[in-house]
Write a protein that holds these residues in place. Sequence first.
Motif, short mmCIF file in Angstrom:
data_model
loop_
_atom_site.label_atom_id
_atom_site.label_comp_id
_atom_site.label_asym_id
_atom_site.label_seq_id
_atom_site.Cartn_x
_atom_site.Cartn_y
_atom_site.Cartn_z
N GLY A 264 -7.05 -13.64 6.80
CA GLY A 264 -5.70 -14.03 7.18
C GLY A 264 -4.64 -13.53 6.23
N MET A 265 -5.04 -13.12 5.00
CA MET A 265 -4.09 -12.63 4.00
C MET A 265 -4.04 -11.11 3.94
SD MET A 265 -2.67 -15.27 2.88
CE MET A 265 -1.76 -14.58 1.49
N PHE A 266 -4.78 -10.45 4.83
CA PHE A 266 -4.85 -8.98 4.78
C PHE A 266 -3.47 -8.35 4.92
CE2 PHE A 266 -5.62 -4.65 6.12
CZ PHE A 266 -6.74 -4.28 5.40
N PHE A 267 -2.69 -8.85 5.88
CA PHE A 267 -1.36 -8.28 6.12
C PHE A 267 -0.49 -8.40 4.87
CE2 PHE A 267 2.98 -8.15 7.70
CZ PHE A 267 2.94 -7.15 8.66
N ALA A 268 -0.63 -9.53 4.15
CA ALA A 268 0.19 -9.76 2.96
C ALA A 268 -0.27 -8.91 1.78
CB ALA A 268 0.13 -11.24 2.58
N TYR A 269 -1.58 -8.70 1.65
CA TYR A 269 -2.10 -8.00 0.48
C TYR A 269 -2.08 -6.48 0.61
CZ TYR A 269 -4.07 -12.52 -1.08
OH TYR A 269 -4.24 -13.81 -1.50
N ASN A 270 -2.25 -6.00 1.84
CA ASN A 270 -2.44 -4.56 2.04
C ASN A 270 -1.11 -3.84 2.26
OD1 ASN A 270 -3.16 -2.12 4.13
ND2 ASN A 270 -4.82 -2.47 2.69
N ASN A 271 -1.00 -2.61 1.73
CA ASN A 271 0.24 -1.83 1.87
C ASN A 271 0.44 -1.29 3.29
OD1 ASN A 271 1.04 -2.13 -0.77
ND2 ASN A 271 -0.12 -0.33 -1.47
N GLY A 272 -0.60 -1.35 4.11
CA GLY A 272 -0.48 -0.85 5.47
C GLY A 272 -0.69 0.64 5.56
N ILE A 273 -0.35 1.20 6.72
CA ILE A 273 -0.56 2.62 6.94
C ILE A 273 0.74 3.29 7.37
CG2 ILE A 273 -2.99 2.29 7.55
CD1 ILE A 273 -2.28 2.62 10.46
N THR A 274 0.83 4.58 7.10
CA THR A 274 1.95 5.40 7.55
C THR A 274 1.39 6.41 8.53
OG1 THR A 274 3.02 5.17 5.40
CG2 THR A 274 3.81 6.94 6.82
N ALA A 275 2.05 6.55 9.68
CA ALA A 275 1.52 7.43 10.71
C ALA A 275 2.65 8.23 11.37
CB ALA A 275 0.77 6.62 11.76
N THR A 276 2.26 9.31 12.05
CA THR A 276 3.21 10.11 12.82
C THR A 276 2.66 10.30 14.23
OG1 THR A 276 2.20 12.23 12.21
CG2 THR A 276 3.93 11.39 10.76
N ALA A 277 3.57 10.70 15.13
CA ALA A 277 3.18 10.98 16.51
C ALA A 277 4.11 12.03 17.09
CB ALA A 277 3.25 9.71 17.35
N GLN A 278 3.64 12.73 18.10
CA GLN A 278 4.50 13.69 18.82
C GLN A 278 5.39 12.96 19.82
OE1 GLN A 278 2.74 17.05 20.79
NE2 GLN A 278 1.49 17.61 19.03
#
Length: 686
Positions: A264-278
Motif C-alpha cells: 500500500g506504500m509503493f506509490f509513496a515510496y517509489n519514484n514511478g516511471i517516465t514514458a513516451t508515446a506516439q
Amino acid sequence: MEQPISEFFHDFRQELMAGAEAHGAFQLSEFMEAFAAELMETGFIEGFELCHYRAQRGMRVDGYWFNDEGELDLFVADFDSREALQSLTQTDVIAVFKRVENFFEASLTKRLFDDLDETTPEFGLSREISDRKSLLRRVNFFVVSERALSDRMQNIEAGKICDIEATYQIWDMSRLQRQRSSRGHKEPLDIDFKAEFGSGLSSLSAHLGSGAHKSYLVVMPGDMLATLYAKHGARLLEQNVRSFLQARGKVNKGIRTTILNEPGMFFAYNNGITATAQEVEVELGDKAPEIVRIKDLQIVNGGQTTASLFHTKRRDKATLDRVFVQMKLSVISPEDSEIVVPRISEYANTQNRVNAADFFSNHPFHVRMEGFSRRIWAPAQSGAQRETKWFYERARGQYADAQAKLTPSEQKRFKAEYPKPQMFTKTDLAKFENVWDDHPKWVNLGAQKNFSSYAGRIGKAWSKNPDSFNELYYRRAIARAIIFRWTEKMVSGEPWYNGGYRANTVAYAIATVNELCKRAGKSVDFQKCWQSQAVYPELAEGLRKAAKFVNDDITQPPQGISNISEWCKKDSCWDRIQGKLDELEFEIDQAFFTSLISSDAQKNEQKQAKKVQRIDDGIDAQRKVLKVPGQAWSKIRQVGVEREILTEKEVGIIRVAEQIPHKIPSEKQSEILIAVLDKAREEGIF
C-alpha cells in the motif's frame, strides 16, 4: 515514395547472396542471421543461436534463444532460395508453425534428444528444453519467411502447449521492409487498455496551450504494468533503458521488499516511471479522463521498477492488487522522437545513471567513429586498384538512408566507395572489440548483453580520456573487424567444422590468440592487417590452429552440461580453455610469435596517436567557436554573469571571442568556450 515490395525482395536476395559469400555461410544461415539482427536491434529478441534441424517426422527448427525470464524463442525458416517473391498463405503458415511446435513438444515430453547426435546443436537445444521444463514460462514461436504474407491471413492467437504459454509471430518480407523503412524506430506497440484490461487509465492532463507537447500524469495499477511487461518484455523499454537493465540486473531488493511487506506504500515510496508515446486516445470517464489506447508506449525511466514488479509477482507469487505506480507520459511525434526521447531518457535517469544507459547513437564516441569512417580511406586490397571506406552505422538504417535519394549511377558509386561487406554497426563493433579487450563470453551472451558490457567499459574510458579514441583506435577496430569476419569464414570452411557452434568457436579462438600474445608480452600487428585489409599468413595460421583447439574443447563440456552454447556463456568455459593453453602454444609455429609486435612499440604508437587527437580536438573546437558570431558571445557573457553561472576565467575568454573575427581564440581557449556553449544551451541562452 516507398519501394515496391518486389524490388525490396530482389535487393534483399542480392544482399543475402553477397553476405553468404562474404561470410562463408549457407544462404539459409545468412537469411536467419539477417532477420535475427533486425529483431535484436529493435528489441523483439535478446539474442539468437543458429540451430538447423529437419526431420521426416514433421519437425523443424532453425534457431533459438533462452532468456533469463523463463522464456524460450524458437525460430523456423520458410526459405527455399526462391528467385521471385511469392505469397505466404494461412495454410503455409500453420504448416510451418506445426513443424516447430512438434520439435518443442517432442523435446519437452518425449526425450527427442535421445535420438540425436550429442555433438550437434539440436541435441543441446532439445536436452535444454527438457531440462528446463519446470522453469519455462512461455515459448515464443517465430516464422521467418522469404515470402509475403497473404492479406487474408489472420493473426494466430496465443495459446498453450503442454501447459506452457505459447505466442506466435510471423516475420515476412513485407514486415521486414516496414521495419527497415521505419528509420530507426521499431514497430510500435499499440495497446488498447479497454480490450486488454477492461478499463482505461485514470489521468490528469499536464499540458497547456496548443504548441506544447501533450503530457499526462497517470496512476497505473502495478498488476497492469507487470502484465504488459510479461507480454511485451524488452519491446516496452526504450533502448537506453534496455541497456540499463542489462547492465544492472533485473530485481531491485528495495522494490521487492516494499511489494511484499508494504504494498500500500509503493506509490509513496517509489519514484514511478517516465514514458513516451506516439499517440494517446483519451475518453471521459466517471471520475476523470481515461487513457484508453496508447500507440508506441516506451518506458524511458523506470525499467527496473517495471521488471521488478514482474519478477516479484512471478517468483514470489506476490499479489499486486494494492500496488500503484505513478507514470509521467509525454506524447512525442515520430518526427521529433529521435531527438526528444533520448533527452527525456537522459534527464530522467540522472539520479541513477550508468554509463551504458546513455551510450547510444548521439554519444560523442559514436559521432567520432562515424566521422572517421566517412573520412578515412582504407588501403586497396591486394590486386585491387581503388581504395574503399568502411561505413560505421552509428544510427540504425544510415547505410540504406545514405542511398535512398541517389540515382542508380550514384548508388553504384556509393557502393564502390562503401562496399556492403564493409558496413558495421554498434553491436558489430562491440563484438569485434570485446573478444580482445574484455571477455569472450559476452559475445556468446547475445547482442544486448555484449553491447551493454562494451558500453559500460568504453563509457568509463571516454570519461577519463577521450583522446584514446583516435585514428589509431579506429584503424585497429577495422583490423579487428577484418580478423573477426575472416575467422568466421575460415571456420565454416574447415574439414572438422560440422555446422554448429561457429559463433562460440570464433569468439574463443580470437580470445585464445590474444591470450597467447599477452603471455609473450606482445600484440598482433593490427596495423599490418589494416594496411593489407587482410589477415596476414602467420596470424591466419595461428587462428586456424586456435579455432580447431577451441572447437575440440568446447564440444566436450563437463559432465552434466548438455547444451554447448550455454556452456560457452560460463566463466568456467574460458577458465578451462586458458588452463590448456600450453598445449596450443606447443602446436603453433614460431613464425606466429615472430610476427607479433612488442607491447612497448604498441604503447608508443598509442601515445603518439593521443597527441595527434588532442591537436585535432583543439582545431575542431576552434572551428566550432568561430561559427558563433561575436554578438552571440556578448549575450552569453551578459546573461551568464547575471545568472552567476560563469567563472572569471570563462568571462575573460568570452571577451576574446566577442572580438571574432578581429581576434581568434586559441585552441585551448576554444575548448573552454565549447564547455561554455554547453552551459548556455542548458540555460536556454544559446
